[in-house]
Motif scaffolding. Sequence first.
Motif, short mmCIF file in Angstrom:
data_model
loop_
_atom_site.label_atom_id
_atom_site.label_comp_id
_atom_site.label_asym_id
_atom_site.label_seq_id
_atom_site.Cartn_x
_atom_site.Cartn_y
_atom_site.Cartn_z
N ILE A 122 5.26 4.82 2.20
CA ILE A 122 5.62 6.07 2.89
C ILE A 122 6.27 5.77 4.22
CG2 ILE A 122 4.68 8.14 3.98
CD1 ILE A 122 2.50 8.16 1.83
N LEU A 123 5.74 4.77 4.93
CA LEU A 123 6.31 4.40 6.23
C LEU A 123 7.74 3.88 6.08
CD1 LEU A 123 5.89 4.04 9.26
CD2 LEU A 123 4.94 1.75 8.79
N SER A 131 0.83 -1.20 0.00
CA SER A 131 0.00 0.00 0.00
C SER A 131 0.86 1.26 0.00
CB SER A 131 -0.91 0.01 1.23
OG SER A 131 -0.14 0.11 2.41
N VAL A 132 0.24 2.35 -0.37
CA VAL A 132 0.94 3.65 -0.37
C VAL A 132 1.40 3.99 1.04
CG1 VAL A 132 0.66 6.11 -0.80
CG2 VAL A 132 -0.40 4.47 -2.36
N THR A 133 0.60 3.67 2.00
CA THR A 133 0.96 3.96 3.40
C THR A 133 2.21 3.19 3.80
OG1 THR A 133 -1.39 4.25 3.95
CG2 THR A 133 0.14 3.89 5.79
N GLY A 134 2.29 1.92 3.37
CA GLY A 134 3.47 1.11 3.70
C GLY A 134 4.74 1.67 3.08
#
Length: 263
Positions: free
Chosen positions: A7-8, A2-5
């Motif tokens: 970015i993290l 995911s995009v969140t992963g």
Amino acid sequence: MSVTGIILAAAVVGGTGLVISILLGIASEKFKVPVDEKEIAVRECLPGNNCGGCGFAGCDALAKAIAQGEAPVSACPVGGPAVAAKIGEIMGVETGDMEKMVAFVKCAGTCEKASSKYKYFGNEDCVSAISVPGGGPKACEYGCTGFGSCVKVCDFDAIHIVNGIALVDKEKCVACGKCVSVCPKSLIELVPYKAEHKVACNSKAFGKAVKEVCAAGCIGCKLCVKTCEDGAITVENNIAHIDYSKCTGCGKCAEKCPAKVIL
């Protein structure tokens, strides 16, 4: 992923890199070695031959010694007066009169003048040659063996074997002293470049014994001593020595020498 992963992960990597860079910056400041600007400037003046003629382990060591006042600004024999003057400006001291020195081989026992005891077959090396019975093939135990140990250590192509003995090209010699150190018979010395006359013999034997093995040996007759009006020559251990601080280069000693070993 995911995009969140993504970015993290990027944030973690970036944060880790930032922390490491900060720690490295702190460490570099805490453990940095002080730089001596004079040492760097002196090192830039030195020729970089790393010959060891100055008595230090290369140009870096000499630069450090000069910067710390443990060696004179004129310590580099390769650089000579020109380099000494530059370093003197950096260190803020006077260089004084620096006389150029060159190596000289104290032997005139060429193949025609010096006799041999036997034909030598072995390592082409002076130390090896004098290790055999009789101290080498040359009848004169004090004479140049002619196997070129001095030639091998000279980094400036200033010394060669000619007609059985080592000869120095004083135009190429920088007085690094390597040949002086390597000669097993201590036949090589440093003399002033401008020296008009030199004693080309190192034999400690008495006159008759000298003549029995070499036609170009000093017989210790002291005629040169009696002739010199400046007290520049003495005879010690049956061999003449010139004090260059007193010698005027008049040439009377060379004219009077019956063996013609004062060149």
